[in-house]
Design an enzyme around this catalytic site. Structure first.
Site, PDB file in Angstrom:
ATOM      1  N   ASP A  30      52.449  58.267  52.272  1.00  0.00           N
ATOM      2  CA  ASP A  30      52.195  56.846  52.018  1.00  0.00           C
ATOM      3  C   ASP A  30      51.715  56.194  53.314  1.00  0.00           C
ATOM      4  OD1 ASP A  30      53.443  54.646  49.687  1.00  0.00           O
ATOM      5  OD2 ASP A  30      52.752  53.891  51.632  1.00  0.00           O
ATOM      6  N   ILE A  31      50.681  55.371  53.222  1.00  0.00           N
ATOM      7  CA  ILE A  31      50.096  54.748  54.420  1.00  0.00           C
ATOM      8  C   ILE A  31      51.060  53.740  55.052  1.00  0.00           C
ATOM      9  CG2 ILE A  31      48.947  52.727  53.366  1.00  0.00           C
ATOM     10  CD1 ILE A  31      46.414  53.593  54.965  1.00  0.00           C
ATOM     11  N   ASN A  87      57.030  53.293  39.937  1.00  0.00           N
ATOM     12  CA  ASN A  87      56.942  51.878  39.592  1.00  0.00           C
ATOM     13  C   ASN A  87      55.950  51.713  38.441  1.00  0.00           C
ATOM     14  OD1 ASN A  87      58.692  50.890  41.624  1.00  0.00           O
ATOM     15  ND2 ASN A  87      57.063  51.084  43.151  1.00  0.00           N
ATOM     16  N   GLY A  93      56.514  46.150  40.713  1.00  0.00           N
ATOM     17  CA  GLY A  93      55.745  46.132  41.954  1.00  0.00           C
ATOM     18  C   GLY A  93      54.654  47.183  42.041  1.00  0.00           C
ATOM     19  N   GLN A  94      54.210  47.700  40.881  1.00  0.00           N
ATOM     20  CA  GLN A  94      53.117  48.680  40.938  1.00  0.00           C
ATOM     21  C   GLN A  94      51.849  47.997  41.440  1.00  0.00           C
ATOM     22  OE1 GLN A  94      52.135  50.680  37.220  1.00  0.00           O
ATOM     23  NE2 GLN A  94      50.743  52.110  38.241  1.00  0.00           N
ATOM     24  N   HIS A 100      51.971  57.563  40.316  1.00  0.00           N
ATOM     25  CA  HIS A 100      52.387  58.242  41.552  1.00  0.00           C
ATOM     26  C   HIS A 100      53.905  58.214  41.615  1.00  0.00           C
ATOM     27  CE1 HIS A 100      51.395  53.998  42.278  1.00  0.00           C
ATOM     28  NE2 HIS A 100      52.442  53.975  43.086  1.00  0.00           N
ATOM     29  N   LEU A 101      54.443  59.335  42.055  1.00  0.00           N
ATOM     30  CA  LEU A 101      55.886  59.449  42.238  1.00  0.00           C
ATOM     31  C   LEU A 101      56.174  59.329  43.724  1.00  0.00           C
ATOM     32  CD1 LEU A 101      58.680  60.011  41.068  1.00  0.00           C
ATOM     33  CD2 LEU A 101      58.179  62.462  41.217  1.00  0.00           C
ATOM     34  N   HIS A 102      56.877  58.258  44.104  1.00  0.00           N
ATOM     35  CA  HIS A 102      57.300  58.087  45.493  1.00  0.00           C
ATOM     36  C   HIS A 102      58.445  59.055  45.779  1.00  0.00           C
ATOM     37  CE1 HIS A 102      55.488  53.968  46.258  1.00  0.00           C
ATOM     38  NE2 HIS A 102      55.528  53.928  44.927  1.00  0.00           N
TER      39      HIS A 102
HETATM   40  P1  5GP Z   1      53.192  51.152  44.160  1.00  0.00           P
HETATM   41  O1  5GP Z   1      53.504  49.829  44.803  1.00  0.00           O
HETATM   42  O2  5GP Z   1      51.959  51.056  43.271  1.00  0.00           O
HETATM   43  O3  5GP Z   1      54.335  51.824  43.482  1.00  0.00           O
HETATM   44  O4  5GP Z   1      52.828  52.114  45.365  1.00  0.00           O
HETATM   45  C1  5GP Z   1      51.573  52.190  45.956  1.00  0.00           C
HETATM   46  C2  5GP Z   1      51.763  52.807  47.306  1.00  0.00           C
HETATM   47  O5  5GP Z   1      50.491  53.195  47.802  1.00  0.00           O
HETATM   48  C3  5GP Z   1      52.367  51.861  48.340  1.00  0.00           C
HETATM   49  O6  5GP Z   1      53.594  52.375  48.815  1.00  0.00           O
HETATM   50  C4  5GP Z   1      51.298  51.765  49.414  1.00  0.00           C
HETATM   51  O7  5GP Z   1      51.841  51.710  50.715  1.00  0.00           O
HETATM   52  C5  5GP Z   1      50.478  53.016  49.182  1.00  0.00           C
HETATM   53  N1  5GP Z   1      49.094  52.886  49.594  1.00  0.00           N
HETATM   54  C6  5GP Z   1      48.275  51.819  49.383  1.00  0.00           C
HETATM   55  N2  5GP Z   1      47.052  52.065  49.874  1.00  0.00           N
HETATM   56  C7  5GP Z   1      47.108  53.331  50.407  1.00  0.00           C
HETATM   57  C8  5GP Z   1      46.124  54.141  51.072  1.00  0.00           C
HETATM   58  O8  5GP Z   1      44.964  53.768  51.272  1.00  0.00           O
HETATM   59  N3  5GP Z   1      46.541  55.369  51.460  1.00  0.00           N
HETATM   60  C9  5GP Z   1      47.824  55.827  51.256  1.00  0.00           C
HETATM   61  N4  5GP Z   1      48.106  57.045  51.712  1.00  0.00           N
HETATM   62  N5  5GP Z   1      48.756  55.076  50.647  1.00  0.00           N
HETATM   63  C10 5GP Z   1      48.395  53.850  50.216  1.00  0.00           C
END
Ligand code: 5GP
Ligand code: ZN
Length: 114
Positions: A30-31, A87, A93-94, A100-102
């Protein structure tokens, strides 16, 4: 899907720190890591949210969960513990609409989440 961020990472069109990949899945860091280990496991096929899953995807989702356990274990977190999170949509908070699975590990994670 052409304007999906994670499809672009999967296709190599934008960089991602990939830690695992096979024919069906890609896992990358995750970035904006929320823990010492924070990896996202994504299917290569674009699926917008958990709401779009079909019965034929059961094996894919099972493989995502099993890969989460394997990656956490390989990083040394099997015994200490780790958290896996999907999410789905706004209240959760998606922000990226490609499932994607964190996988989070390396610190004590509080409960309930915010
Ligand atoms: P969500 O909030 O949809 O469950 O998670 C999306 C995740 O993607 C966030 O934790 C966010 O930090 C990550 N993310 C967003 N943009 C990028 C990116 O460009 N590269 C990577 N590796 N992760 C990203
Ligand atoms: Zn996508």
């Amino acid at each position: 899907m052409t304007d999906c961020l994670f499809c672009k990472i999967i296709a190599g069109q934008i960089p991602g720190a990939i830690v695992y990949q096979n024919e069906r899945l890609v896992a990358f860091k995750d970035i904006k890591a929320q823990a010492p280990m924070h990896v996202l496991i994504v299917p290569r096929r674009h699926i917008a949210s958990l709401n779009a899953l079909q019965s034929g995807d059961d094996g894919l989702v099972g493989e995502m969960v099993r890969r989460a356990a394997a990656l956490a274990s390989e990083a040394g977190y099997a015994e200490r513990g780790y958290r896996t999170v999907f999410n789905c949509n706004a209240d959760a908070g998606q922000t990226v609409f490609h499932i994607h699975l964190h996988v989070l590990a390396g610190r004590t994670l509080t409960w309930p989440p915010g």
